[in-house]
Scaffold this motif. Structure first.
Motif, PDB file in Angstrom:
ATOM      1  N   GLY A  39       0.800  -1.220   0.000  1.00 50.99           N
ATOM      2  CA  GLY A  39       0.000   0.000   0.000  1.00 50.99           C
ATOM      3  C   GLY A  39       0.827   1.260   0.000  1.00 50.99           C
ATOM      4  N   ALA A 104      -0.864  -0.510  -9.100  1.00 48.06           N
ATOM      5  CA  ALA A 104      -1.038  -1.636  -8.178  1.00 48.06           C
ATOM      6  C   ALA A 104      -0.831  -2.959  -8.913  1.00 48.06           C
ATOM      7  N   THR A 140      -0.336  -3.821  -3.723  1.00 46.56           N
ATOM      8  CA  THR A 140      -1.013  -2.517  -3.752  1.00 46.56           C
ATOM      9  C   THR A 140      -0.039  -1.354  -3.652  1.00 46.56           C
TER      10      THR A 140
END
Length: 267
Positions: A39, A104, A140
């Motif tokens: 992320g 991603a 991600t």
């Protein structure tokens, strides 16, 4: 062994001190790589560091080993920086630059350390296993090393404006941009027959097209050729224009649109 008289010799000696001798036949297993959080948002100028942790101390000798980081299948090298003599080796890629882009699922860490002419061994001289690394999940992670730019600025192509009419300029960017005003504004300078005015941001944050508007006043009077725009977006106070990973739009300049036929309160 016999002496000159064919009598067997007695061989007596003092054995060496072997208290500090270590015999280790265990191969150093492949390390675990950490340091990138799934992320993560990676922007231009950032450094990416990962740590390879072994089961025992290792020594790096010779050239500089590296771990490959893949930006949408484009390999870049996170080079060894420090840690020789410990069980944790630090590798860094810096700086993230133009072209280091990955959406991603497009950013990965290789599962091997490339020696590049170096050696990585434990203190007994056993070579470390450098393939089959356990690497972090990066599905991600988003990287954008290419900074956003202003692609163009256009007017609404109207020729005649009256009092309370709105002159709109649309700035198109190379990618979606988020506008945060903070304590300031984003604006484009206008010149109405020698009088400076400002078209301020009104809408579009989160997209590639931001609109700037100026509402004509009763005292504004412009004939053909008397209306121009500056060729730069001005950010006042703490206002920012950034892409999703935090890159600021650079530069904020653009080619000024043609406005020779714009008239305001024409008589």
């Amino acid at each position: 062994l016999l002496d000159a008289n064919s009598v067997a010799s007695t061989l007596v000696f003092t054995p060496p001190d072997a208290s500090l001798v270590s015999i280790d036949g265990t191969v150093v297993i492949a390390p675990v790589v950490t340091g990138i959080t799934n992320g993560a948002l990676i922007k231009n100028g950032d450094s990416i560091s990962v740590t390879a942790t072994f089961t025992e101390p290792v020594t790096v000798l010779g050239a500089v080993p590296y771990i490959v980081l893949n930006f949408n299948a484009t390999p870049k090298h996170a080079a060894y920086v420090s840690g020789s003599g410990s069980n944790a080796l630090l590798f860094t890629y810096t700086p993230v630059t133009t072209g280091d882009n990955a959406t991603a699922g497009q950013f990965t860490v290789a599962t091997a350390i490339t020696l590049n002419g170096s050696t990585i061994k434990d203190l007994e001289g056993n070579s470390a296993t450098l393939t089959g690394l356990t690497v972090p999940v990066t599905t991600t992670v988003v990287a954008r090393g290419t900074v956003p730019v202003v692609s163009s600025v256009t007017t609404d192509n109207l020729h005649d404006y009256i009092t309370d009419a709105v002159i709109t300029l649309v700035a198109t960017f190379s990618e979606a941009i988020t506008y945060v005003p903070g304590s300031g504004l984003a604006e484009i300078q206008l010149n109405l027959n020698g009088t400076p005015k400002q078209a301020v941001y009104v809408s579009g944050t989160g997209t590639t097209a931001l609109s700037f508007a100026y509402t004509c006043l009763a005292g504004d009077h412009v004939e053909n050729g008397e209306f121009t725009t500056a060729a730069v977006i001005v950010l006042t106070g703490s206002a920012t224009l950034k892409d999703p990973v935090g890159n600021s739009v650079t530069p904020l300049t653009f080619v000024a649109p043609t406005t020779t036929t714009v008239r305001v309160n024409h008589v």
